[in-house]
Design a protein around this motif. Structure first.
Motif, short mmCIF file in Angstrom:
data_model
loop_
_atom_site.label_atom_id
_atom_site.label_comp_id
_atom_site.label_asym_id
_atom_site.label_seq_id
_atom_site.Cartn_x
_atom_site.Cartn_y
_atom_site.Cartn_z
N MET A 138 5.11 5.97 -1.22
CA MET A 138 5.09 7.17 -0.55
C MET A 138 4.01 7.90 -1.37
N SER A 139 2.97 8.37 -0.52
CA SER A 139 1.78 8.94 -1.11
C SER A 139 1.89 10.48 -0.66
N ASP A 140 2.70 10.55 0.44
CA ASP A 140 2.63 12.07 1.05
C ASP A 140 3.91 12.12 1.87
N LYS A 141 4.08 13.23 2.47
CA LYS A 141 5.22 13.32 3.25
C LYS A 141 4.78 13.61 4.67
N ALA A 142 3.62 13.17 5.11
CA ALA A 142 3.17 13.08 6.68
C ALA A 142 3.19 14.33 7.30
N ASP A 143 2.91 15.42 6.73
CA ASP A 143 3.27 16.72 7.02
C ASP A 143 1.77 17.62 6.80
N CYS A 202 9.08 5.71 7.12
CA CYS A 202 7.59 5.95 6.71
C CYS A 202 6.80 5.50 7.79
N VAL A 203 5.46 6.19 7.56
CA VAL A 203 4.35 5.72 8.55
C VAL A 203 3.23 5.36 7.92
N GLU A 204 2.55 4.27 8.31
CA GLU A 204 1.26 3.88 7.86
C GLU A 204 0.40 3.37 8.86
N MET A 205 -0.72 2.68 8.74
CA MET A 205 -1.65 2.24 9.86
C MET A 205 -2.00 0.72 9.95
N GLU A 206 -1.35 -0.16 9.10
CA GLU A 206 -1.48 -1.46 9.25
C GLU A 206 -0.27 -2.58 9.54
N ASP A 249 -1.86 15.69 -0.56
CA ASP A 249 -0.94 14.77 -1.51
C ASP A 249 -1.56 13.38 -1.59
N PHE A 250 -2.04 12.84 -0.48
CA PHE A 250 -2.37 11.56 -0.43
C PHE A 250 -3.62 11.31 -1.60
N ASP A 251 -4.60 12.16 -1.56
CA ASP A 251 -5.54 12.13 -2.84
C ASP A 251 -4.94 12.27 -4.22
N SER A 300 0.69 19.08 4.37
CA SER A 300 -0.10 18.78 3.19
C SER A 300 -0.37 17.30 2.87
N ALA A 301 -0.21 16.64 3.86
CA ALA A 301 -0.47 14.97 3.68
C ALA A 301 -1.87 14.51 3.16
N HIS A 302 -2.94 15.28 3.55
CA HIS A 302 -4.19 14.97 3.02
C HIS A 302 -4.57 15.10 1.94
N ASP A 335 -2.68 3.63 14.54
CA ASP A 335 -3.92 4.20 14.29
C ASP A 335 -4.31 5.62 14.14
N GLN A 336 -3.34 6.22 13.48
CA GLN A 336 -3.60 7.55 13.05
C GLN A 336 -2.73 7.83 11.73
N PHE A 337 -3.66 8.85 10.92
CA PHE A 337 -3.19 9.56 9.85
C PHE A 337 -2.20 10.62 10.05
N VAL A 338 -1.07 10.59 9.82
CA VAL A 338 -0.08 11.49 10.26
C VAL A 338 0.09 12.86 9.51
N CYS A 339 -0.19 13.86 9.78
CA CYS A 339 -0.33 15.03 8.97
C CYS A 339 -0.02 16.45 9.72
N GLY A 366 0.73 -1.30 -0.20
CA GLY A 366 0.00 -0.23 0.00
C GLY A 366 0.85 1.42 0.01
N VAL A 367 0.34 2.17 0.25
CA VAL A 367 0.86 3.57 0.55
C VAL A 367 1.15 4.04 2.04
N ALA A 368 2.07 5.05 2.11
CA ALA A 368 2.64 5.48 3.30
C ALA A 368 2.99 7.01 3.30
N GLY A 369 3.10 7.39 4.40
CA GLY A 369 3.61 8.93 4.42
C GLY A 369 5.12 8.83 4.68
N SER A 370 5.98 9.58 4.07
CA SER A 370 7.44 9.64 4.19
C SER A 370 7.78 10.29 5.34
N1 ADE Z 1 -0.87 6.16 4.75
C1 ADE Z 1 -0.21 6.95 3.81
N2 ADE Z 1 0.00 8.26 4.16
C2 ADE Z 1 -0.19 8.33 5.61
C3 ADE Z 1 0.27 9.12 6.53
N3 ADE Z 1 0.51 10.23 6.46
N4 ADE Z 1 -0.02 8.55 8.08
C4 ADE Z 1 -0.66 7.42 8.10
N5 ADE Z 1 -0.87 6.48 7.16
C5 ADE Z 1 -0.67 6.81 5.78
#
Ligand code: ADE
Length: 230
Positions: free
Chosen positions: A196-201, A171-175, A207-209, A203-205, A151-155, A75-79
């Protein structure tokens, strides 16, 4: 030999499922499992849902019902690293749970009671094979190291910095942490592949989309190449 693949969201597994042959679908506890073949290899693929509890239920059910020899979480994750940009890949050599904290009762932050580990290790041979399979991606940085789950979308930068500094994670993800723990206690090899779908900062939400599709495409290419070479 059966390979298990778990993704949290539809987008993370749907291309794999549509590429499979001889597919049989079964639903357990609301999770759909797709048993079939891809690149001539036996496979079970599941979409678990977002977060560690769904991921744990999915991994344990997959192990009991399908007896996979290994499980890959994709899957994807925040860098968390300045060196990893959107689209780059992390392959885990181990996973931590950044939100597991029993420190008030004397257990170090992040240490999982019972197995007494902070970082749950992946199988080295499996990691090497996946790193090799990732060479199919040209002009994409592929790093191996620690994945952090919670259990947190880091942004926000504050949370991002705390996780990075405490766990030295890429990187950070949730599973992945839940899947890693379930695999560890069942003696099943596992590894995590995340784009990496975003930088967990801040703008993460957004960038994710914007980048989730292109990021997912890359993980699927790695998995297909891994299966081809198995
Ligand atoms: N998955 C993708 N981006 C993430 C984020 N920023 N935090 C947690 N899970 C993610």
């Amino acid at each position: 030999m059966i390979t298990g693949i778990i993704g949290a969201m539809d987008i993370e597994v749907k291309e794999l499922i549509s590429s499979m042959a001889d597919v049989k679908k079964e639903t357990v506890s609301g999770i759909d499992f797709y048993r079939g073949r891809l690149k001539g290899k036996d496979l079970v693929v599941a979409r678990c849902g977002i977060g560690k509890v769904y991921a744990a239920v999915c991994a344990q059910t997959m192990i009991l019902k399908y007896e996979p020899d290994l499980i890959i979480n994709t899957g994807v994750a925040g860098s968390l690293s300045n060196e990893l940009n959107i689209g780059d890949i992390v392959i885990s050599d181990g996973v931590v749970q950044h939100d597991y904290d029993a420190s008030p009762i004397g257990i170090p932050a992040g240490m999982i009671a019972g197995i007494d580990l902070i970082k749950i290790p992946c199988n080295e041979e499996l990691v090497k094979k996946i790193v090799k399979a990732a060479q199919i991606l040209k002009d994409t940085r592929v790093a191996r190291g620690t994945v952090a789950s919670g259990d947190q979308f880091v942004c926000c930068n504050e949370k991002k910095d705390t996780i990075t500094n405490t766990f030295d994670a890429l990187c950070v993800e949730m599973e992945g942490g839940a899947i890693g723990q379930v695999c560890y206690i069942n003696n099943v090899d596992f590894c995590i592949i995340r784009a990496m779908s975003d930088k967990a900062d801040g703008s993460a939400h957004m960038d994710f989309d914007a980048f989730v599709d292109i990021a997912v495409e890359r993980t699927i290419l790695i998995i297909k190449n891994f299966l081809a070479e198995l």
